[in-house]
Design a protein around this motif. Structure first.
Motif, PDB file in Angstrom:
ATOM      1  N   LEU A  55      50.727  86.934  25.353  1.00 16.64           N
ATOM      2  CA  LEU A  55      52.008  86.168  25.808  1.00 16.64           C
ATOM      3  C   LEU A  55      51.531  85.396  27.230  1.00 16.64           C
ATOM      4  N   LYS A  56      50.790  85.888  28.042  1.00 18.77           N
ATOM      5  CA  LYS A  56      50.169  84.995  29.180  1.00 18.77           C
ATOM      6  C   LYS A  56      49.872  83.747  28.940  1.00 18.77           C
ATOM      7  N   LYS A  57      48.882  83.908  27.644  1.00 15.81           N
ATOM      8  CA  LYS A  57      48.481  82.152  27.364  1.00 15.81           C
ATOM      9  C   LYS A  57      49.458  81.500  27.000  1.00 15.81           C
ATOM     10  N   VAL A  58      50.597  81.952  26.018  1.00 17.87           N
ATOM     11  CA  VAL A  58      51.700  81.423  25.617  1.00 17.87           C
ATOM     12  C   VAL A  58      52.317  80.602  26.680  1.00 17.87           C
ATOM     13  N   LEU A  59      52.692  81.660  27.648  1.00 15.12           N
ATOM     14  CA  LEU A  59      53.723  81.292  28.813  1.00 15.12           C
ATOM     15  C   LEU A  59      53.112  80.199  29.550  1.00 15.12           C
ATOM     16  N   ALA A  60      51.530  80.103  29.825  1.00 13.34           N
ATOM     17  CA  ALA A  60      50.957  79.142  30.590  1.00 13.34           C
ATOM     18  C   ALA A  60      50.583  78.128  29.773  1.00 13.34           C
ATOM     19  N   LYS A  61      51.118  77.981  28.642  1.00 12.55           N
ATOM     20  CA  LYS A  61      51.089  76.699  27.986  1.00 12.55           C
ATOM     21  C   LYS A  61      49.683  76.451  27.438  1.00 12.55           C
ATOM     22  N   GLU A  62      48.630  77.688  27.330  1.00 13.15           N
ATOM     23  CA  GLU A  62      47.506  77.368  27.041  1.00 13.15           C
ATOM     24  C   GLU A  62      47.417  77.320  25.274  1.00 13.15           C
ATOM     25  N   GLU A  63      48.263  77.926  24.712  1.00 16.05           N
ATOM     26  CA  GLU A  63      48.430  78.057  23.363  1.00 16.05           C
ATOM     27  C   GLU A  63      49.886  77.976  23.058  1.00 16.05           C
ATOM     28  N   CYS A  64      50.212  77.562  21.676  1.00 20.28           N
ATOM     29  CA  CYS A  64      51.498  77.388  21.304  1.00 20.28           C
ATOM     30  C   CYS A  64      51.782  78.663  20.241  1.00 20.28           C
ATOM     31  N   PHE A  65      53.065  79.115  20.500  1.00 14.02           N
ATOM     32  CA  PHE A  65      53.159  80.428  19.591  1.00 14.02           C
ATOM     33  C   PHE A  65      53.042  80.431  18.092  1.00 14.02           C
ATOM     34  N   ALA A  66      53.346  79.004  17.638  1.00 11.12           N
ATOM     35  CA  ALA A  66      53.162  78.813  16.229  1.00 11.12           C
ATOM     36  C   ALA A  66      51.595  78.969  15.992  1.00 11.12           C
ATOM     37  N   GLU A  67      50.848  78.354  16.718  1.00 15.75           N
ATOM     38  CA  GLU A  67      49.299  78.425  16.403  1.00 15.75           C
ATOM     39  C   GLU A  67      48.793  80.025  16.544  1.00 15.75           C
ATOM     40  N   VAL A  68      49.489  80.643  17.488  1.00 18.95           N
ATOM     41  CA  VAL A  68      48.811  82.036  17.624  1.00 18.95           C
ATOM     42  C   VAL A  68      49.245  82.658  16.484  1.00 18.95           C
ATOM     43  N   TYR A  69      50.550  82.602  15.734  1.00 19.39           N
ATOM     44  CA  TYR A  69      50.775  83.384  14.542  1.00 19.39           C
ATOM     45  C   TYR A  69      50.056  82.910  13.384  1.00 19.39           C
ATOM     46  N   ALA A  70      49.901  81.521  13.510  1.00 23.62           N
ATOM     47  CA  ALA A  70      49.181  81.120  12.297  1.00 23.62           C
ATOM     48  C   ALA A  70      47.646  81.573  12.336  1.00 23.62           C
ATOM     49  N   LYS A  71      46.988  81.698  13.255  1.00 27.86           N
ATOM     50  CA  LYS A  71      45.589  82.333  13.447  1.00 27.86           C
ATOM     51  C   LYS A  71      45.838  83.927  12.995  1.00 27.86           C
ATOM     52  N   LEU A  72      46.875  84.478  13.573  1.00 24.42           N
ATOM     53  CA  LEU A  72      46.965  86.011  13.433  1.00 24.42           C
ATOM     54  C   LEU A  72      47.418  86.316  11.689  1.00 24.42           C
ATOM     55  N   HIS A  73      48.130  85.414  11.332  1.00 27.25           N
ATOM     56  CA  HIS A  73      48.306  85.659   9.619  1.00 27.25           C
ATOM     57  C   HIS A  73      47.217  85.397   8.688  1.00 27.25           C
ATOM     58  N   ARG A  74      46.354  84.272   9.230  1.00 29.91           N
ATOM     59  CA  ARG A  74      45.005  83.984   8.793  1.00 29.91           C
ATOM     60  C   ARG A  74      44.129  85.443   8.520  1.00 29.91           C
ATOM     61  N   GLU A  75      44.007  86.029   9.677  1.00 24.74           N
ATOM     62  CA  GLU A  75      43.187  87.264   9.823  1.00 24.74           C
ATOM     63  C   GLU A  75      43.943  88.489   9.038  1.00 24.74           C
ATOM     64  N   TYR A  76      45.233  88.478   9.555  1.00 25.85           N
ATOM     65  CA  TYR A  76      45.756  90.033   9.256  1.00 25.85           C
ATOM     66  C   TYR A  76      46.690  89.865   7.838  1.00 25.85           C
ATOM     67  N   GLY A  77      46.943  88.820   7.412  1.00 29.94           N
ATOM     68  CA  GLY A  77      47.942  88.672   6.102  1.00 29.94           C
ATOM     69  C   GLY A  77      49.233  88.385   6.476  1.00 29.94           C
ATOM     70  N   PRO A  78      50.087  88.433   5.676  1.00 24.83           N
ATOM     71  CA  PRO A  78      51.457  87.823   5.539  1.00 24.83           C
ATOM     72  C   PRO A  78      52.420  88.518   6.310  1.00 24.83           C
ATOM     73  N   LEU A  79      52.169  89.737   6.828  1.00 28.16           N
ATOM     74  CA  LEU A  79      52.993  90.354   7.819  1.00 28.16           C
ATOM     75  C   LEU A  79      52.328  90.894   9.042  1.00 28.16           C
ATOM     76  N   VAL A  80      52.684  90.526  10.165  1.00 26.90           N
ATOM     77  CA  VAL A  80      52.197  90.979  11.493  1.00 26.90           C
ATOM     78  C   VAL A  80      52.974  91.235  12.366  1.00 26.90           C
ATOM     79  N   VAL A  81      52.585  92.294  13.289  1.00 25.95           N
ATOM     80  CA  VAL A  81      53.329  92.770  14.345  1.00 25.95           C
ATOM     81  C   VAL A  81      52.728  92.398  15.780  1.00 25.95           C
ATOM     82  N   LEU A  82      53.514  91.817  16.886  1.00 30.55           N
ATOM     83  CA  LEU A  82      52.754  91.796  18.117  1.00 30.55           C
ATOM     84  C   LEU A  82      53.809  92.563  18.820  1.00 30.55           C
ATOM     85  N   PHE A  83      53.457  93.203  20.041  1.00 28.73           N
ATOM     86  CA  PHE A  83      54.144  93.962  21.013  1.00 28.73           C
ATOM     87  C   PHE A  83      54.224  93.065  22.524  1.00 28.73           C
ATOM     88  N   PHE A  84      55.489  92.353  22.788  1.00 30.94           N
ATOM     89  CA  PHE A  84      55.436  92.050  24.270  1.00 30.94           C
ATOM     90  C   PHE A  84      56.460  93.026  24.945  1.00 30.94           C
TER      91      PHE A  84
END
Ligand code: HEM
Length: 499
Positions: A55-84
């Protein structure tokens, strides 16, 4: 003596209350974690903050949400959960889930996710306009009234207004067409789409292209603050920097709503004076408010701000990314120019019939929206426990379905990072629920036709008259600010076209 006893007693009570609250918070969070711990996703960094480093990286604009989820889906499959903090954010990238959640009205938009659209630091913003109204019945009444104003047939009649704004853009760019000035197209497109929405939707006077406009800055600031709403600190931080930020955002929201009130009152004055209503989108709302009482003044202002915000930045972003993709793919640009020359030639007034002949241009825009959907996805609420991809997901969960991620997956779009408009020529059923830049189903974008007519008229006009060359070595990344847009300026050298 008595004072000290009372003080001690008070401190004990205070410590017990704090202790109980802390224990309650720990138990609650533990309970929430338990409900989601069987779902795939990375380990949380902290018990209270959840995946705070992301969340910190996204809010600091170091990474965009869409790319974060793209990477997570590549690693964890078609369903992913994050906690903010205590909130679970689920994302699913599977056509069956897209179809179920978007085409079925039993899954509403999650009201909580749209709080930041309704008001900013306590000042009303988009209120309960079409985007943020989560009560299906209330939303359906307003959508039914606005649908005819966005119908292809109606917009066809307004093509002249799209042409006028595009002409003003060409004039503005021609002044800089010396082949060596760096022209920031991102700002030029923001001005023209603002001009279009002001004229086509609200019949507002003034040339938004030549003049510096307060509206553009106000919308950017409001979008930024909606994005920052993920951080609770920004709402309460007493430091001057944050106080000033909150003050500026509130001022921007008031500017937009105040303008809405004025424009609506101008239209209502026409009704009072027995004058014919202006031929624009707002008049559909006004007519319905006057005849059937379907809108209160506040609701009309909500729709004004909603259309203003929804209709401006998304389309300018589409145009900017298109010019980046064309600049990076000269063979695509060449083919597109051939089409513009053969269909439009030297014609000044581009009609609706002309633009539907521009088949390749449509493919170029579709391909740009595949790689760069300005709105990265949609979210739906599960009213009851559901089975998602073999996992039990509890009632009350919000599930996001991200067009950005799915449209970049090899299984749906082979060689996904290559810009290839022709891939849409013979796209098959595999892509049907993997590509939805305008969302799908009842809550899909009302402005889809509007945006695509506008983008084609503007592209035709600028490509007809001007040559563009991307300034090399600029930033071609993505900037996430609720909608995504180029992180650079889409800077180009422009010259008059020599045909
Ligand atoms: C390239 C341009 C555009 C893109 C990619 C786009 C995309 C979207 C998407 C994905 C949604 C669904 C949002 C959600 O699920 O919360 C949406 C909704 C909406 N859009 Fe657009 N949009 C564009 C242009 C426009 C324009 C030009 C207008 C108005 C003039 C507009 C007005 C709206 C409205 C009012 C909604 C809410 C619809 C409803 O729920 O009834 N959009 N748009």
């Amino acid at each position: 003596m008595l004072f000290w006893l009372l003080l001690q007693y008070g401190m004990i009570v205070f410590a017990v209350v704090v202790g109980l609250l802390f224990t309650a918070a720990v138990c609650y969070l533990y309970y929430v974690h338990q409900k989601y711990d069987h779902l795939p996703g990375p380990k949380r960094d902290a018990f209270f903050q959840g995946h705070s480093s992301i969340l910190k990286k996204v809010l600091a604009k170091e990474e965009c949400f869409a790319e974060v989820y793209a990477k997570l889906h590549r690693e964890y499959g078609p369903l992913v959960v994050l906690f903010f903090y205590h909130m679970p954010f689920l994302s699913a990238v599977d056509p069956k889930v897209v179809k179920e959640l978007l085409l079925n009205n039993k899954y509403p938009k999650p009201s909580l996710n749209y709080d930041a659209f309704r008001s900013l630091f306590g000042v009303p913003f988009m209120g309960n306009g079409l985007v943020s109204e989560c009560n299906h019945e209330k939303w359906a009444i307003h959508r039914r009234i606005l649908n005819p104003a966005f119908h292809r047939q109606y917009l066809k009649e307004l093509t002249g207004t799209f042409n006028e704004s595009a002409d003003r853009l060409v004039q503005y760019l021609s002044l800089k067409a010396d082949g060596k000035t760096e022209v920031k197209l991102i700002h030029a497109f923001e001005r023209v789409t603002l001009d279009v929405i002001c004229k086509v939707a609200f019949s507002m006077e003034g040339d938004m292209i030549q003049q510096e406009s307060l509206f553009g800055d106000a919308i950017h600031l409001c979008l930024d603050s909606m994005y920052q709403a993920g951080s609770p600190i920004i709402k309460i931080d007493p430091r001057k920097k944050y106080r000033d930020y909150r003050r500026d955002v509130k001022k921007a929201a008031r500017l937009l709503r105040g303008t809405g009130l004025k424009v609506i009152n101008d239209h209502l004055e026409d009704v009072r004076q027995g004058r014919e209503l202006k031929k624009d989108i707002l008049s559909h709302v006004i007519k319905s408010a006057v005849v059937d009482g379907n809108f209160t003044m506040e609701e009309m202002i909500d729709e004004f701000v909603t259309l203003f915000v929804g209709g401006y930045e998304t389309t300018s972003t589409l145009l900017s990314f298109t010019m980046v993709c064309l600049g990076q793919n000269p063979h695509v640009l060449k083919k597109l120019l051939e089409e513009v020359d053969s269909v439009i030639g030297d014609k000044e007034d581009i009609t609706y019939d002309d633009i539907i002949k521009m088949e390749y241009m449509m493919l170029v825009l579709k391909e740009t929206l595949r790689l760069y959907p300005p709105v990265i996805g949609s979210t739906r609420l599960l009213p009851e426990d559901a089975d998602i991809l073999g996992y039990k997901v509890p009632a009350g969960s919000s599930v996001s379905i991200l067009s950005y991620v799915m449209a970049r997956m090899e299984e749906f779009f082979p060689d996904p990072l290559t810009f290839d408009p022709d891939r849409f020529k013979d796209s098959d059923n595999r892509t049907m629920y993997a590509y939805f830049p305008f969302s799908m189903g009842a809550r899909s974008c009302i402005g889809q036709q509007f945006a695509m007519i506008e983008a084609r008229v503007i592209l035709c006009k600028i490509l007809q008259k001007l040559d563009f060359k991307l300034v090399p070595n600029q930033d071609f990344g993505i900037y996430d600010q609720l909608t995504i847009r180029p992180s650079g300026d889409c800077a180009n050298y422009i010259s008059l076209r020599n045909k």
